[in-house]
Design a protein around this motif. Structure first.
Motif, PDB file in Angstrom:
ATOM      1  N   VAL A 125      37.021  49.863  67.541  1.00  0.00           N
ATOM      2  CA  VAL A 125      38.143  50.761  67.783  1.00  0.00           C
ATOM      3  C   VAL A 125      37.887  52.030  66.971  1.00  0.00           C
ATOM      4  N   ARG A 126      37.882  53.159  67.646  1.00  0.00           N
ATOM      5  CA  ARG A 126      37.567  54.446  67.026  1.00  0.00           C
ATOM      6  C   ARG A 126      38.782  55.007  66.286  1.00  0.00           C
ATOM      7  N   VAL A 127      38.587  55.338  65.000  1.00  0.00           N
ATOM      8  CA  VAL A 127      39.628  55.993  64.217  1.00  0.00           C
ATOM      9  C   VAL A 127      39.500  57.497  64.463  1.00  0.00           C
ATOM     10  N   VAL A 128      40.521  58.094  65.074  1.00  0.00           N
ATOM     11  CA  VAL A 128      40.472  59.511  65.432  1.00  0.00           C
ATOM     12  C   VAL A 128      41.141  60.412  64.393  1.00  0.00           C
ATOM     13  N   HIS A 129      41.952  59.810  63.520  1.00  0.00           N
ATOM     14  CA  HIS A 129      42.611  60.621  62.491  1.00  0.00           C
ATOM     15  C   HIS A 129      42.993  59.741  61.311  1.00  0.00           C
ATOM     16  N   GLU A 130      42.759  60.279  60.110  1.00  0.00           N
ATOM     17  CA  GLU A 130      43.191  59.628  58.874  1.00  0.00           C
ATOM     18  C   GLU A 130      43.873  60.655  57.993  1.00  0.00           C
TER      19      GLU A 130
END
Length: 158
Positions: A125-130
């Motif tokens: 699952v790609r993390v697009v924002h932190e």
């Protein structure tokens, strides 16, 4: 007038939304994990207190990051083959306690974030924002109608 439904996701809870729903969590050291499945219009938000439990809890829940991510996937009915279509947003994980000396272990917020990053990466699952860490709280909002999210910082006042 809109038929928007605001879903406040409290500590150790999960919210699932679609349509005109707005998911919202207010976070300090807890980590908010938002999953966006734009092509299906299904969104989830977990408000996690701790990274992991000594004994893995059964069933759906979000007290622990290790319980919350599988719970989100289950409630959103995401099959393994669709993990790549998901986008993840992480917020929170702040250090809300001032220590005279740094403890021997990483602050709980940092542990929460690291556990979420590791699990999401392992699932593809790609993390697009932190927006994590530091010393301020945050509010994570997911607007299901707009297929969008926003993280607002909550500054400390002394």
């Amino acid at each position: 007038m809109t038929d928007a439904r605001e879903i406040q996701v409290h500590m150790c809870a999960i919210g699932i939304g679609n349509g005109h729903d707005v998911l919202r969590a207010t976070l300090g050291s807890c980590v908010g994990i938002g999953l966006l499945w734009r092509e299906r219009g299904i969104y989830g938000l977990a408000h996690c207190l701790l990274p992991d439990a000594a004994v893995r809890p059964e069933g759906i829940g979000a007290k622990y990051v290790t319980q919350a991510i599988p719970s989100l996937l289950s409630l959103m009915q995401v099959q393994r083959a669709s993990h790549g279509a998901l986008e993840a947003v992480l917020a929170g994980g702040a250090n809300m306690v001032h220590y005279a000396r740094r403890p021997t272990h990483a602050p709980i917020g940092e542990q929460n974030v690291r556990t979420a990053q590791t699990l999401l990466e392992g699932l593809g699952v790609r993390v697009v924002h932190e927006d994590v860490g530091g010393e301020c709280g945050r509010q994570l909002l997911i607007d299901c109608r707009q297929h969008a999210f926003v993280v607002k910082k909550i500054t400390r006042t002394l």
